[in-house]
Write an enzyme that holds these catalytic residues in place. Sequence first.
Site, PDB file in Angstrom:
ATOM      1  N   ASP A  87       4.730  -4.219   5.313  1.00 21.80           N
ATOM      2  CA  ASP A  87       4.303  -4.781   4.020  1.00 21.80           C
ATOM      3  C   ASP A  87       5.496  -5.316   3.228  1.00 21.80           C
ATOM      4  O   ASP A  87       6.434  -4.578   2.931  1.00 21.80           O
ATOM      5  CB  ASP A  87       3.611  -3.649   3.246  1.00 21.80           C
ATOM      6  CG  ASP A  87       3.123  -4.047   1.864  1.00 21.80           C
ATOM      7  OD1 ASP A  87       3.170  -5.239   1.524  1.00 21.80           O
ATOM      8  OD2 ASP A  87       2.659  -3.134   1.143  1.00 21.80           O
ATOM      9  N   HIS A 103       2.538  -0.999  -3.982  1.00 22.31           N
ATOM     10  CA  HIS A 103       3.360  -1.460  -2.852  1.00 22.31           C
ATOM     11  C   HIS A 103       4.804  -0.962  -2.979  1.00 22.31           C
ATOM     12  O   HIS A 103       5.321  -0.803  -4.078  1.00 22.31           O
ATOM     13  CB  HIS A 103       3.365  -2.988  -2.787  1.00 22.31           C
ATOM     14  CG  HIS A 103       2.014  -3.574  -2.529  1.00 22.31           C
ATOM     15  ND1 HIS A 103       1.505  -3.737  -1.269  1.00 22.31           N
ATOM     16  CD2 HIS A 103       1.058  -4.026  -3.383  1.00 22.31           C
ATOM     17  CE1 HIS A 103       0.292  -4.261  -1.345  1.00 22.31           C
ATOM     18  NE2 HIS A 103      -0.007  -4.454  -2.624  1.00 22.31           N
TER      19      HIS A 103
END
Lengths: 548, 548
Positions: free
Chosen positions: B193, B366
Amino acid sequence: MTVKTLRFVPLGGLGEVGKNMMSLEYGDNVLVVDTGIMFPENDMLGIDYIIPDFGYLKDKRDKIRGIVVTHGHEDHTGAIRHVLEEIPAPIYATPLTRGLLEVKLSRGGMLKGAKLNTVQAGERVKLGPFEVEFFHVCHSIPDGVGLGITTPAGLIVHSGDYKFDHTPVDGKPTDFGKLGELGGRGVLALLADSTNADDPGWTPSEAVIDGAFDQIFRQAKGRILIGTFASLISRMQQAAEAAERHGRKLAFVGTSMVENAKMARNLGYLQVPDSLIVSLDQALKMKPADVVLMCTGTQGEPSSILGRLSTGTNRSFDLRPGDTVLLSSHPIPGNEEMVHRTINRLFHRGAEVIYDPIAPVHVSGHASQEEMKLLLQLIKPKYFIPIHGELRHLKQHAGLAREIGIESERIAVVENGTVIEFHDGEMVVGDRVPGGYVFVDGSGVGDIGPRVMREREALARDGFVVVHLSLDRQNGSIRRDPEIVSKGFVFVRDAEQLFEQARAQVRELAGRVDPSDLKDQIEQELGRFFYAETKRRPMVLVFTSEAP
Amino acid sequence: MTVKTLRFVPLGGLGEVGKNMMSLEYGDNVLVVDTGIMFPENDMLGIDYIIPDFGYLKDKRDKIRGIVVTHGHEDHTGAIRHVLEEIPAPIYATPLTRGLLEVKLSRGGMLKGAKLNTVQAGERVKLGPFEVEFFHVCHSIPDGVGLGITTPAGLIVHSGDYKFDHTPVDGKPTDFGKLGELGGRGVLALLADSTNADDPGWTPSEAVIDGAFDQIFRQAKGRILIGTFASLISRMQQAAEAAERHGRKLAFVGTSMVENAKMARNLGYLQVPDSLIVSLDQALKMKPADVVLMCTGTQGEPSSILGRLSTGTNRSFDLRPGDTVLLSSHPIPGNEEMVHRTINRLFHRGAEVIYDPIAPVHVSGHASQEEMKLLLQLIKPKYFIPIHGELRHLKQHAGLAREIGIESERIAVVENGTVIEFHDGEMVVGDRVPGGYVFVDGSGVGDIGPRVMREREALARDGFVVVHLSLDRQNGSIRRDPEIVSKGFVFVRDAEQLFEQARAQVRELAGRVDPSDLKDQIEQELGRFFYAETKRRPMVLVFTSEAP
């Protein structure tokens, strides 16, 4: 003796308060500050720009003693032509701001009629009962000023767009001495820039950019392209100095960049030796490692230099692998998507792209929270009116003022159009005057209202369908197959069956419905049919012609 | 022995790489990861959402051993119906993710045919030659997983959307042990990610929100409205706990909020005693200081609860002075303007509005740069492929990997559609497969292409004009005055003169031009005329009918 009233009105609609234009009135005298535009938001379809509705001032036009422009940015200058068409008052601005106003006025053929006056920071001008002192403030364009306005009702201080930069590029910090002196005199009200009221701390100095430039210049093997606003003269200066330090030559690219650099050099705001400057043609023939190109296009505008480079549609040159592109700016709110897309495309074309937050290649031109508190402490106003911000920023700025001891009753958070009056030294928040924003679209000023905007929204979403029908005058029957044309609705070549079904519906309705109702019925039925088939709602228009 | 090849292809167009869907292939076996949608950007007019073009997989449909969905967000689940229509493979997901997929499938009447399988973090599933180990990762929705995929060509690790939160709301940190264990086994490639690759440091824990909530709850005198995503179950938990600590009751407002809360409570992901929950009706009858309302609308959506409250168009209740509105979210890129407008309107209606950066009421789901480096150190992959980000994020993530010693040759920054192959343990970046994104508009999937989009752009900017003309078949003369209708161009009531001049032009052309050229000539001449008069370029369409 009657008590005379001082009136303050920020003009415009929902948006930044007092940013584009405001009026200050005392008796039969009006002082106007700034004549700017607002940029359209993403859902203001087709609109070029927006100006404040200054209808409020139109019947006071003979009482307007002057228009003061605080600095040269579009949101403070861009409406000058529209304003001068209605209000032929003298304009007061510092040299660079005046230079930028002149460019605008001459494009509109209005320079000759305009009464432009140059003032320098430190000077004072008497305009009716207003004595305006201009003082220097740092901002992201040189020659910005704040205003000390002495009125018979008391002293008003207007911060302009400002930050407290101790190491600005032009070596001229905000005039702390004047701020302290104004504060010492006793200030009735402070109007202060709230743009960054959400940002804690102190806005970094322009000087931090030099370090970031140096690091990037050391690492770059090929050409360096610096993107910034054409009005950011101090950034041009920093780019030129970095180029000199690293043995590169500098070329300005794009009309507005070239024109502004030329004017700023003529006026002495940009100090670059001739030996450092090359033309774009020369630059393109030099070794990549010897070149810096200064371009526009930091907001992802498709027609700007960086925009065209990112899509491979620039005429004079293309990006090359090894190029370093440096975006020395922040996205203006609403432009984030376009800016990020441009960055991705520049990477895709092989450039190294450097942007904030990757490196500190841009700083804001507006004060942050600690600077706002310092200004309040220096000015010690009786009343505080946060301006230059959306409502949310004004609320935060008001909160900061309360934190340092200004009571809520002495703070006025208002929206554009609200009248604030000072009666005998007491502030009263009054009603709102009629106003708002006026859309400018092409040559039309104010002709696009909610109705046309709703039509554009509907067309943008689902397009339209036109049905053209030829009827027999005698019996109302269809003389030839209905013609159907659509735009923005479906890809016509793939939708033949859909349109054939639609034509069948039209034929069926024509055979059944009373001719006087036919148009409405077709519009309704086809609207329903298209929605059922596609879950879209195109606008449906029907035209009928009759023949014997 | 022939060398078998492992193939990785992220699917989709320009946008976040591998975010919505990807395929992993070995011999005659395909594993699909995620089936998500992309949200349209502001200039994708009328588009509801966007799905990856997975045409590449259609002729491999019988070879697809399974579809693994990493977590329940729209950008990983939203295209499930479109995918299952073409690819009837079994689906593997954790309980909450499965629950959210079931809601989607049952709305489309497709739940019965779907082969849904529940997996738990920690379990492993054999799908053809792929052995998939699911491991827990923290993210802004519970029950997210990363994947360890053992293939005959080597071990692939996929991070999922993750952060390293040591104090997550559900008490379950990312499975560091499993990451270390996978790293110890030897990892051929890490897919990780990249969303926050621009953000230095470490993403704050969800736990910081508790402190911010406490401070706000202590100060609020009236009702507290918390806006967040309906999928942010952990935020519901935090709101419930804050309500309990401060002696308030909690009501969920809005269909998606109520439905998700119910499902999450049933599945055990939201642990709130019944005594704490009240219905909206009950809440509205209680003392304001006793109530927390949990609503949707943090992206400024006009039809959401907060959107309607901000414009005064909510049916069941209105904002009251004294209300505190807490926006526990960040704007999704592209939504900034709408979110800020909503905040301004909420302030305008008298609410106190609290949002990041005013208080830390939201954190990202995130990883930031230091977490990304830690993941790379834990996994120690031979090859690194940054995913889940735009090109600019992947470039930054690649830079971080180089910083910790992974050579450029072992990093592949690719765009969607690029094939990456592993031959005998060596990575080769190959060509691109046909693909891109597919627009979904209403019930149309993929029928809106560049042509219709350009029409919508033109209509959005300047609208259109239809001219309807009835001609005499004998001599081509006009039988009645031309009919002109416009939409989205000018406000018709103010433009009578403009249209009268246009009609005169049409009459003049009809008298002069050959009938076969008349339509084209009118379109051209009127286009020119309207531009000269208005500086706008409406689409011009001409319809003629002939009669004797």
